[in-house]
Write a protein that holds these residues in place. Structure first.
Motif: not given
Length: 284
Positions: A73-97
Motif C-alpha cells: 500500500i505504501m509503494a502504491a501511494i508513493a508512486l501514485s504521488f509521483c504520477f499525480v505530481a507530474g514527475l513520473w518520468e523524472a522519478s523513474m529516471q531517479t530510481i534507475a540512477l
C-alpha cells in the motif's frame, strides 16, 4: 612578503593529471560510459515502457507478495504521488540512477569488505581512505567526475558510486568481524570448503549488519543522485535545480515531495524485503 607564496593550489597539480588520464585512458573511459549507459537505459526502459498505472500495480503487487500488504500500500501511494505530481518520468529516471549506482557500489564494496575483514593490514590501509571519502562534501565528487566524463548521467553515477561505497564497505567489514569464531571453526571441522563457509555460515550470520549497510548505501546514493542534477543527470534532481534557478516554488516543492516519496519507498522496500526471508528462515 607576498601571502600568495604560502598558498597551495592543488588544481595546478591535478589539472595535468586529469589531462593525462583523458589522453591515455580515453578508450577505457568510453568503455565505462557505454557499460553504464547500457545498464541504465535497460532499467529506464523497463520502468517507462509500460503505462504509469501498470508499473504502480506491478510494483505494489510484488511488494505485497514478497514483503507485506502494508509495504504494498505504501509503494502504491508513493508512486501514485509521483504520477499525480507530474514527475513520473523524472522519478523513474531517479530510481534507475540509484539502482545502477547501488548495484555497482555493492559489487565493489562487498568483496573489499570481506577481504578487509580477513586481512587486518588492508583494513588499516582502507580506514583513512574511507574517513576521507566520508568527510569530503558530496558535491566535491562531481568535480573530477565531470572533468573526466563531461556532463551527463555517467559522471553522476560515478560520483554516486564513490559516495555510496564507504558505508557499505565499512559495515561489510564490521559484519564479518562480528561473526562468531565458533561457527567458522565448526565449518572447518566438518570439512566444508571456504566457499560453503562463506555462503552458508558467514553471510547468513553477517546479514543483519549487511542489510544496514545496503540501506545506507541506497539512501546516500539517492541523496547524491538528486545533487547530481546540477551536472545534467536528469531525474528529480534536475527538477529541483530547475525550480531553484527559475524561482518556481511550486515545482521545487513538488520535486522535493517526490524525492521524499521515492526515499521512503526505497528505504522501506530495501529494509523489509531483505528482512522477511531471514525472519521466515528463523521461524522455520
Amino acid at each position: 612578503m607576498n601571502s600568495d607564496f604560502f598558498q597551495f593550489s592543488p588544481g595546478a597539480y591535478l589539472a595535468p593529471v586529469v589531462d593525462w588520464l583523458n589522453a591515455n585512458f580515453h578508450p577505457f573511459f568510453n568503455a565505462v560510459t557505454r557499460f553504464i549507459e547500457t545498464i541504465l537505459n535497460a532499467i529506464e526502459a523497463s520502468l517507462l515502457t509500460l503505462p504509469a498505472y501498470a508499473v504502480i500495480v506491478i510494483i505494489a503487487a510484488l511488494s505485497v507478495v514478497f514483503v507485506s500488504l502494508r509495504i504494498g500500500i505504501m509503494a502504491a501511494i508513493a508512486l501514485s504521488f509521483c504520477f499525480v505530481a507530474g514527475l513520473w518520468e523524472a522519478s523513474m529516471q531517479t530510481i534507475a540512477l540509484v539502482t545502477v549506482a547501488v548495484l555497482i557500489s555493492v559489487s565493489i564494496a562487498f568483496p573489499l569488505g570481506v577481504l578487509a575483514s580477513r586481512h587486518k593490514r588492508l583494513e588499516a590501509a582502507l580506514r583513512p581512505v574511507l574517513d576521507i571519502m566520508q568527510t569530503v562534501p558530496p558535491w566535491v565528487y562531481l568535480i573530477p567526475a565531470v572533468m573526466i566524463f563531461s556532463l551527463g548521467r555517467v559522471p553522476a553515477i560515478i560520483a554516486t558510486i564513490v559516495y555510496g561505497i564507504p558505508p557499505m564497505l565499512r559495515l561489510t567489514t564490521l559484519a564479518f568481524n562480528q561473526i562468531p569464531k565458533d561457527l567458522v571453526e565448526l565449518g572447518n571441522a566438518i570439512g566444508a570448503p571456504p566457499r560453503a563457509i562463506l555462503l552458508k555460515i558467514e553471510i547468513p550470520s553477517a546479514m543483519p549488519t549487511l542489510l544496514v549497510g545496503l540501506n545506507q548505501c541506497i539512501l546516500l546514493s539517492l541523496a547524491m543522485v538528486v545533487l547530481a542534477g546540477l551536472v545534467g543527470a536528469g531525474g528529480l534532481g534536475a527538477e529541483v535545480t530547475r525550480g531553484l534557478t527559475r524561482m518556481e516554488m511550486g515545482l521545487g516543492l513538488r520535486a522535493g515531495l517526490a524525492i521524499v516519496a521515492v526515499a521512503i519507498l526505497l528505504d522501506r522496500l530495501s529494509r523489509n524485503a531483505l528482512h522477511r526471508p531471514r525472519a521466515a528462515a528463523i521461524n522455520t
